[in-house]
Design a protein around this motif. Structure first.
Motif, short mmCIF file in Angstrom:
data_model
loop_
_atom_site.label_atom_id
_atom_site.label_comp_id
_atom_site.label_asym_id
_atom_site.label_seq_id
_atom_site.Cartn_x
_atom_site.Cartn_y
_atom_site.Cartn_z
N ALA A 1 13.82 -16.66 3.95
CA ALA A 1 12.45 -16.27 4.27
C ALA A 1 12.13 -14.96 3.54
N THR A 2 11.08 -15.00 2.74
CA THR A 2 10.68 -13.81 1.98
C THR A 2 9.16 -13.63 2.08
N LYS A 3 8.68 -12.55 1.53
CA LYS A 3 7.25 -12.24 1.56
C LYS A 3 6.86 -11.62 0.23
N THR A 4 5.79 -12.11 -0.35
CA THR A 4 5.29 -11.55 -1.60
C THR A 4 4.29 -10.44 -1.27
N TYR A 5 4.55 -9.27 -1.83
CA TYR A 5 3.72 -8.10 -1.56
C TYR A 5 2.80 -7.82 -2.75
N PRO A 6 1.70 -7.13 -2.51
CA PRO A 6 0.82 -6.76 -3.62
C PRO A 6 1.56 -5.95 -4.68
N LYS A 7 1.04 -5.99 -5.88
CA LYS A 7 1.68 -5.31 -7.01
C LYS A 7 1.78 -3.80 -6.77
N HIS A 8 0.73 -3.22 -6.17
CA HIS A 8 0.72 -1.78 -5.94
C HIS A 8 0.84 -1.49 -4.45
N GLN A 9 1.46 -0.37 -4.13
CA GLN A 9 1.57 0.09 -2.75
C GLN A 9 0.19 0.44 -2.21
N PRO A 10 0.01 0.40 -0.87
CA PRO A 10 -1.25 0.90 -0.29
C PRO A 10 -1.48 2.35 -0.71
N SER A 11 -2.71 2.67 -1.09
CA SER A 11 -2.99 4.00 -1.61
C SER A 11 -4.33 4.50 -1.09
N GLN A 12 -4.37 5.77 -0.69
CA GLN A 12 -5.60 6.44 -0.26
C GLN A 12 -5.94 7.53 -1.27
N GLU A 13 -7.11 7.46 -1.86
CA GLU A 13 -7.52 8.51 -2.80
C GLU A 13 -7.62 9.86 -2.10
N SER A 14 -8.04 9.84 -0.83
CA SER A 14 -8.14 11.06 -0.03
C SER A 14 -7.95 10.69 1.42
N THR A 15 -7.85 11.68 2.28
CA THR A 15 -7.56 11.40 3.68
C THR A 15 -8.76 10.77 4.39
N SER A 16 -8.49 9.95 5.39
CA SER A 16 -9.56 9.39 6.23
C SER A 16 -9.90 10.32 7.38
N ASP A 17 -9.05 11.30 7.61
CA ASP A 17 -9.27 12.28 8.69
C ASP A 17 -9.89 13.54 8.08
N VAL A 18 -11.17 13.43 7.69
CA VAL A 18 -11.82 14.47 6.89
C VAL A 18 -12.16 15.69 7.75
N VAL A 19 -11.74 16.85 7.27
CA VAL A 19 -12.09 18.14 7.87
C VAL A 19 -12.47 19.07 6.71
N PRO A 20 -13.65 19.69 6.72
CA PRO A 20 -14.02 20.61 5.64
C PRO A 20 -13.00 21.74 5.50
N LEU A 21 -12.58 22.02 4.27
CA LEU A 21 -11.58 23.07 4.04
C LEU A 21 -12.07 24.43 4.51
N SER A 22 -13.40 24.61 4.55
CA SER A 22 -13.95 25.90 4.98
C SER A 22 -13.65 26.21 6.43
N THR A 23 -13.37 25.18 7.23
CA THR A 23 -13.12 25.40 8.65
C THR A 23 -11.76 26.05 8.92
#
Length: 585
Positions: A445-467
């Motif tokens: 039993a095997t599984k074929t995975y996407p060619k590229h790893q999951p990737s986030q260009e930036s965080t989903s937990d956005v906080v302004p750096l000024s804070t």
């Protein structure tokens, strides 16, 4: 090995594992096997094993190593004779199946796969080098079977680094292929100990804190693996260094490619990984999940050698770049009749002169000339060393070449190509001491995975750096740990911090786009994959094709990619002053 085995009564261990393989020595040993000039296994394993053997026999400690490199069967014979000569009651098995060049070339002829390079995207048909050897990365179940059948010592070739621990845990606990979570935890445990003292303070950006614990006696990590797959990491008693959340985070972030970690036996899913401090030098691994392994496994292909030569000059004081331009211009002129024969030629300034240096060494940098060619004769002294040195009387002020010219004579280097091969094409076998051979089937039993790893260009937990309040320009590494390493021509880089509010800042600062800025002139336009490990307060990057063809033939001085993180940590960013007030790393 002798240190750990001899102290069994005070600090018992059940299995000694040793990882002797890297992409560097895979190619060198492949070249040795094809030429027949040198042993194609790793001889330093024998140096480690011999003094340990009496204790291994006395305390019935099992041993699994991948020191067979490109000639596992021959190493098996040497170890067997060593055991017999000492009169010890130890049986020795070996694992085969990693040598796969015939299968790969036949599949290429049949057009079954383009055998794409997993680092560069190149197709094998377009590779301009001739393969001479190929090794597949095997799992740990052959080791488990050999132990089950009574072997005391199992020598392997290119089983993956962590497969040694997978095999030991599978044998001890009688796990099945379906025990994916257990396999995955033992897989990560194997990754944590595969690089020896990297988990106890070696190559750790917080190394200054360990000076009081003993830089001269950094210990060896030990993993305790329960039948349910739980893992605790510790180290041998009486040693220096430490096992901590930080030292393990450092090793974990080294060599991974993202949140999916692949092995022939299992895929470890790492999204929720964390480490828990249990007691001094005892840390538990948490949050690792298992999934099916991929149907393929990694293969490293070695080509016929290139030849490399290099020459060094010293540049001191003012006008370093102008001095470098002058000597490069003169060298290129003298090389002109032969330069068309060079595959690669590079002129490199290594280091820089600080303002108002306190001594002459601090004011001196290395100017490196390095070339590669198809034939050794194309880098003969008259074509490389002489053009590098003959301009000495008309060069820059203070012109001084390095007088050790040994590196200026051609030496072999090997091109290396990384691709994937179906596990079903591999004849994985355990060769037992009684001459019995057992086939190790591929996973059903095997599984074929996407060619590229999951990737986030930036965080989903956005906080302004000024804070985060008032900032000051300071090196990133004043409050941020880092770790990097190579996988072929790819470079992985991980950053982590000590406190949760620092992590909120870090994950917002370190976008994929900001990494390009941080890399500066080192960024050459390659793909950047980014992921977050919240349980480790870490951000990880995979810099695709960043390392100039990989360790076996790179012309970079950072040939293992280990200093990429240290370069990035010295780059200045806007650091919140409240974090600096807590103290620097």
């Amino acid at each position: 090995m002798a240190l750990l085995a001899s102290n069994y009564e005070n600090d018992p261990i059940d299995v000694l594992t040793g990882d002797w393989m890297s992409e560097g020595n895979m190619t060198v040993r492949a070249g040795s096997k094809m030429s027949g000039n040198l042993e194609a296994y790793e001889p330093t394993f024998l140096e480690a094993l011999e003094p340990a053997l009496p204790y291994i026999a006395k305390y019935r400690i099992k041993v699994a190593v991948n020191a067979g490199a490109a000639d596992t069967e021959k190493l098996h014979g040497v170890v067997t004779k060593m055991v017999q000569k000492k009169g010890l009651n130890l049986s020795v098995a070996w694992i085969s199946g990693d040598e796969v060049l015939p299968q790969l070339l036949e599949a290429q002829k049949r057009g079954e796969s383009p055998f794409e390079n997993i680092c560069t995207g190149e197709k094998l048909d377009d590779w301009k080098f001739e393969p001479i050897y190929a090794q597949a990365y095997l799992g740990g179940l052959g080791i488990a079977k050999a132990f089950e059948k009574g072997a005391d010592i199992v020598v392997c070739g290119r089983v993956s680094d962590a497969s040694l621990v997978i095999g030991a845990a599978c044998w001890w606990h009688k796990w099945q292929r379906s025990d994916l979570d257990k396999l995955a935890n033992s897989f990560v445990a194997g990754h944590l100990v595969e690089c020896s003292s990297y988990s106890t303070g070696g190559n750790y950006s917080g190394f200054k804190d360990l000076e009081c614990l003993g830089w001269d006696n950094i210990g060896y990590p030990i993993v305790e693996i329960s039948s349910s797959g739980e893992v605790i990491v510790t180290k041998n008693q009486g040693s220096g260094g430490e096992v901590s959340v930080n030292t393990l985070t450092s090793q974990f972030l080294y060599e991974i490619q993202g949140p999916w970690y692949f092995n022939s036996d299992v895929t470890a899913v790492l999204d929720d990984i964390s480490f828990e401090h249990i007691a001094a030098n005892r840390v538990a691994l948490r949050g690792v999940k298992g999934d099916l392994p991929p149907p393929t496994t990694k293969v490293g292909i070695t080509a016929k050698p290139l030849y490399q030569a290099e020459m060094h000059w010293f540049l001191t004081g003012l006008d370093i770049e102008a001095k470098a331009r002058m000597i490069e211009t003169q060298i290129r002129l003298l090389m002109r009749p032969h330069i068309s024969k060079f595959e690669h030629l590079s002129f490199q300034i290594i280091g820089s002169v600080p303002r108002n240096p306190k001594n002459q060494n601090a004011a001196t940098v290395d100017f490196r000339v390095i070339a590669q060619a198809r034939k050794a004769s194309d880098l003969a002294p008259v074509k490389f060393a002489r053009p590098c040195i003959d301009s000495i009387m008309c060069a820059y002020p203070g012109a001084t070449p390095h007088l050790d010219l040994r590196q200026a004579f051609p030496k072999e280097v090997f091109e290396y190509y990384v691709t994937l091969l179906p596990q079903a094409s591999i004849q994985h076998r355990a060769h037992l001491p009684n001459s019995e051979t057992i086939d190790i089937p591929p996973p059903s039993a095997t599984k074929t995975y996407p060619k590229h790893q999951p990737s986030q260009e930036s965080t989903s937990d956005v906080v302004p750096l000024s804070t985060f309040g008032e900032t000051v320009r300071a090196p990133l590494g004043t409050i941020v740990h880092g770790r990097s390493g190579d996988k072929g021509s790819d470079c992985n880089v991980g950053f982590w911090v000590r406190h949760q509010d620092e992590y909120a800042w870090l994950r917002n600062l370190l976008s994929a786009e900001f990494m390009k800025e941080l890399l500066g002139e080192e960024y050459k336009g390659g793909r950047i994959e980014r992921c977050e490990f919240p349980g480790l307060k870490a951000v990880h990057y995979l810099l695709k094709d960043h390392l100039d063809r990989g360790v076996s033939c790179t012309m970079n001085v950072d040939f293992l990619g280990k200093n990429c993180a240290e370069y990035l940590r010295v780059r200045e960013v806007n650091v919140p002053m409240k974090f600096l007030a807590r103290g620097r790393i």
